[in-house]
Structure formats: C-alpha cells, structure tokens
Design a protein around this motif. Structure first.
Motif, PDB file in Angstrom:
ATOM      1  N   THR A   1     -22.747   1.785  18.879  1.00  0.00           N
ATOM      2  CA  THR A   1     -22.871   0.521  19.611  1.00  0.00           C
ATOM      3  C   THR A   1     -24.317   0.033  19.749  1.00  0.00           C
ATOM      4  N   GLN A   2     -25.292   0.897  19.448  1.00  0.00           N
ATOM      5  CA  GLN A   2     -26.690   0.481  19.509  1.00  0.00           C
ATOM      6  C   GLN A   2     -27.201  -0.032  18.156  1.00  0.00           C
TER       7      GLN A   2
ATOM      8  N   ALA B   1     -16.927  -4.315  17.510  1.00  0.00           N
ATOM      9  CA  ALA B   1     -17.413  -3.555  18.669  1.00  0.00           C
ATOM     10  C   ALA B   1     -18.925  -3.370  18.617  1.00  0.00           C
ATOM     11  N   LEU B   2     -19.533  -3.614  17.455  1.00  0.00           N
ATOM     12  CA  LEU B   2     -20.992  -3.442  17.305  1.00  0.00           C
ATOM     13  C   LEU B   2     -21.694  -4.697  17.820  1.00  0.00           C
ATOM     14  N   LYS B   3     -21.684  -4.888  19.114  1.00  0.00           N
ATOM     15  CA  LYS B   3     -22.191  -6.117  19.725  1.00  0.00           C
ATOM     16  C   LYS B   3     -23.700  -6.281  19.587  1.00  0.00           C
ATOM     17  N   ASN B   4     -24.422  -5.198  19.295  1.00  0.00           N
ATOM     18  CA  ASN B   4     -25.875  -5.293  19.131  1.00  0.00           C
ATOM     19  C   ASN B   4     -26.291  -5.517  17.681  1.00  0.00           C
TER      20      ASN B   4
ATOM     21  N   THR C   1     -17.987   2.623  13.897  1.00  0.00           N
ATOM     22  CA  THR C   1     -17.803   1.592  14.924  1.00  0.00           C
ATOM     23  C   THR C   1     -18.199   2.090  16.313  1.00  0.00           C
TER      24      THR C   1
END
Length: 442
Positions: A339-340, A360-363, A336
């Motif tokens: 993030t990229q 949390a992995l918004k990308n 997690t």
C-alpha cells in the motif's frame, strides 16, 4: 582566431627562431605562453595574493599554484584547483604537476584538485596536511598514491575516482577518521586488506574497478559502520555468504554485473532500505529477500526473472519497484498489499494479466507498462487501465497508449472511490481480466 586554424589538427607548434611560439592568430600574452613555451604571468598566481592574509577559501581556475605565495596565506582552509592548462615544451604539449609545495598549508582542511590531466602524482608532502578533512583528486591521471597519505588521520572524505590507480595504500587502516571513500572507475585497482579495518567508514564506492573484491567481502564484519556500498559494473558472478555481515548497510547497488543468483544471507541485511540489482542475469530472487521489512526501493530491471516471489507483499515499506525487461508472465496477488508503493514499472514483460485489486494501491503515482501485450494480444487500453486511473487519484500510466493525468481527473477518481468498497473491488477485478468497458466501447 586564425581562419586557417584547424581545431582537429594535432596540438603541435614547431619552434621558430623568427617567430615566437604562439597559438595561431594570437599573441604570447593572450595564449599564456612565452617564446620558450613556459607559462606567462596571466596563468600564474600574482605575488600580491600573498598579502591577503585573512583569506580562508581560494579557487584557482587554470592557474598554477605558487608555493611561495600560498605559504603566506596562513589562514587558508579551502583550496580548489581545476582546469590547469598543460604547458608547452619545445613545441610539444606536456603534462604538468601543479601540486608541489602544498605541505606548507598546514591549516588546510579541504583540498580539491580534479579534472586535470596534468596531475599524475601526489607529492609526499601532502602527508603534512595534518588537519585535512576533505581530499578530492578525482578525474586526473594518478597512477599511484604516496604512502604518506596515510598520515592524514583527520581525513574524513577521500575521492580518488576516475584515475589510473593500480592499488590503494597498504596502510589504509591508519585513516581512522575516514567516513567516505570513492575509488570507482580505476580499472584493476588492488584493494588492501587494511580496507576491512576502516570501522568508521560509512560510504564506499568501488564501481567499475574490475578487481578482486575479496578484501571487501571477507572484511564485511570489520566495516561495521558501512551504510552505502556501490559495486556497479565489476563483472561479479557470485556473492559470498559474507555479504550478510554488513549489519549497518542501508543502500546496496550491484547493478551491471553477471550475477545469476543471490545468497540467502542477503536476508540478514536488516537495515537495508535500497537494493539495486538491475542489469544482471538473475533467474530468481530468494524468498528471504522479502524478510527485509525496511526495504523501500527494489530494482531488478533487465534480468532473467520468470517470476517475482509470492511473498513480495511482505515488503510493507516498499515505495519503488522496477521489474521491467524480464520474462514475468504473472504478478503475484500479494503485490496488492504494498500500500506504500509509489512507482511500479512492469514494461517489456510477457504479462498474461494483472492481479485483481490493484486499486488498493492508493499511493501509486506512476505505473509503467511500455510494450506490454496481454494474453491474446490485448493492449493496455483494452485491459481497463484507463478505469484503474480513475480509481487511483493522481495516477499516471505510461504505456504505448498513454494515460496522462488530466485536469479534474482527481475529482472523478475521488467520486469513483466514494462508491461502496464491494463495487470498487468488482471493478478492479474486472479490470485485471479485461472485462471493463473501454472508452471506445462506451
């Protein structure tokens, strides 16, 4: 076309004194063959071509180059030959070699002669093309390369892939300007020791050669500029520690081999951005692999992995991870932290659950979960992946139960993301253990 003509019949035309030796239902001129089975004028380079003295680029499709005509094209820089039709001799289909006489083209900088089963050798006068920078003779029937090819000291790109080569020239090190070499798909080709002295080489493809790669591994320090190395499908069972000597390497593909382990020295490939290890027999990944801080793409599909390294979260630059078709029951919580990450594939693994905090992995744009049954036979729908899609704008989830991105879903996801951080973490944690209500429940 003759209605009785069978395209699957052997291409054999017996000579006949009464009838010309032509293709069924056609004349000799239309077939490109005269009564002796020799190419006619419509497959030869017209004499008038020699008057085009300003010509710099020429492409010949199924036309044999005529040295006397080409010799008049003093400014010719680029020549491409493809699809040369084999000749007929005494009613039999025979191979031809349409490359003699090219030594007169001293101004040539690019020569392409590929996809031609008539080319079984290169003439020695190819070594006279001192200004040649690009040579592509792939997909032919070459059994060897003349030693004169090492005189091409200006050559930058050499493609001899998909031939029948038994060896590369011993004096490869004389090609000091070479930056790209493709010798793939040449079964059992012998690599010369001089290969390791090509200090300017940047791209090397040795896939599907099934040969001793000792000259490659032992010369890793000599190949100081190498950035891309492909050694796919060679039956490699072990990597030597010297693999860590490729200091400039950015892309390494070792897919479709028989590797069971990786040496710790792989952690010394500090410039690596892409590593492909799919379709091997790896039972584990070294912890040092996670020290490759610039790694952006990692493929370990179809191996024997029982787990991913706990330190995988240290690969901060990772955007692509494919761990499908392994034996992984749990994903490390540290995932997690990636993030990229843009694409994550976990299909066909015996997963018990997913780590909390995946939101949390918004990308993340693509999540593949085909044939994944969680603990107790729980499906992807029941584990709450639909809600995860709402929390990550633009996420596509691919599983046996599809979650396509719908119009307006982004707005809903943005609204969901606008809640308090604590609420989002609670929802994500619930989704990971299967406590989130499904749409059916609601």
């Amino acid at each position: 076309v003759d209605p009785n003509y069978d395209p699957l019949a052997p291409m054999y035309f017996p000579p006949d004194e009464d009838e010309q030796n032509t293709l069924p239902g056609s004349s000799s001129s239309s077939s490109g063959l005269d009564s002796r089975g020799v190419g006619c004028d419509d497959t030869a380079l017209p004499d008038g071509m020699g008057k085009l003295v300003l010509l710099e680029s020429l492409v010949l499709e199924s036309i044999a180059p005529e040295p006397a005509v080409l010799a008049q094209l003093k400014r010719l820089k680029r020549l491409e030959l493809r699809g040369r039709t084999p000749r007929m001799s005494n009613g039999l289909l025979v191979s031809t070699n349409p490359l003699p006489g090219l030594g007169c083209l001293i101004g040539l900088t690019s020569l392409t002669a590929k996809c031609n089963y008539g080319i079984n050798k290169l003439p020695p006068d190819v070594g006279q093309l001192s200004g040649l920078k690009h040579l592509d003779v792939s997909k032919n029937m070459l059994w060897g390369l003349p030693s004169e090819i090492t005189r091409l000291t200006s050559l930058e790109h050499l493609d001899v892939s998909s031939n029948c080569l038994a060896a590369l020239p011993e004096d490869m090190s004389l090609l000091t300007a070479l930056t790209q070499l493709d010798a793939g798909n040449n079964s059992r080709v012998t690599l010369p020791p001089g290969l390791s002295r090509l200090s300017g080489l940047k791209v090397l493809n040795l896939s599907w050669v099934w040969s001793d790669l000792g000259a490659l591994w032992e010369g890793s320090r000599g190949l100081s500029s190498l950035e891309v190395l492909n050694v796919v499908g060679n039956g490699i069972t072990e990597l030597p520690d010297t693999v860590g000597g490729f200091k400039a390497l950015r892309q390494l593909s070792l897919a479709m081999n028989n590797l069971t382990t990786l040496p710790d020295s792989i952690s010394r490939l500090s410039s690596l951005t892409g590593l492909e290890l799919s379709d091997n027999r790896l039972s584990g990944l070294p912890a040092g692999l996670c020290r490759l801080s610039g790694l952006a793409s990692l493929g370990v599909r179809s191996n024997c992995l029982a787990e991913l390294p706990q330190q995988i979260g240290d690969l901060a630059a990772l955007t692509y991870l494919d761990a499908s078709m392994n034996h992984i029951p749990a994903i490390p919580d540290s995932l997690t932290l990636l993030t990229q990450l843009n694409q994550l594939a976990l299909s066909m693994n015996p997963l018990v659950n997913l780590p909390a905090g995946l939101s949390a992995l918004k990308n993340l744009k693509i999540l593949e979960m085909y044939y994944v049954r969680f603990e107790g036979g729980t499906s992807a729908t029941e584990i709450g992946l639909g809600r995860l899609q709402q929390l990550i704008p633009g996420l596509y989830i691919f599983s046996n139960t599809m979650f396509p991105h719908e119009e307006g879903a982004g707005a809903d996801a943005a609204a969901a993301a606008a809640g308090s951080e604590q609420q989002q973490q609670e929802v994500a944690a619930a989704a990971a253990v299967g406590d989130v209500q499904t749409d059916d429940d609601e």
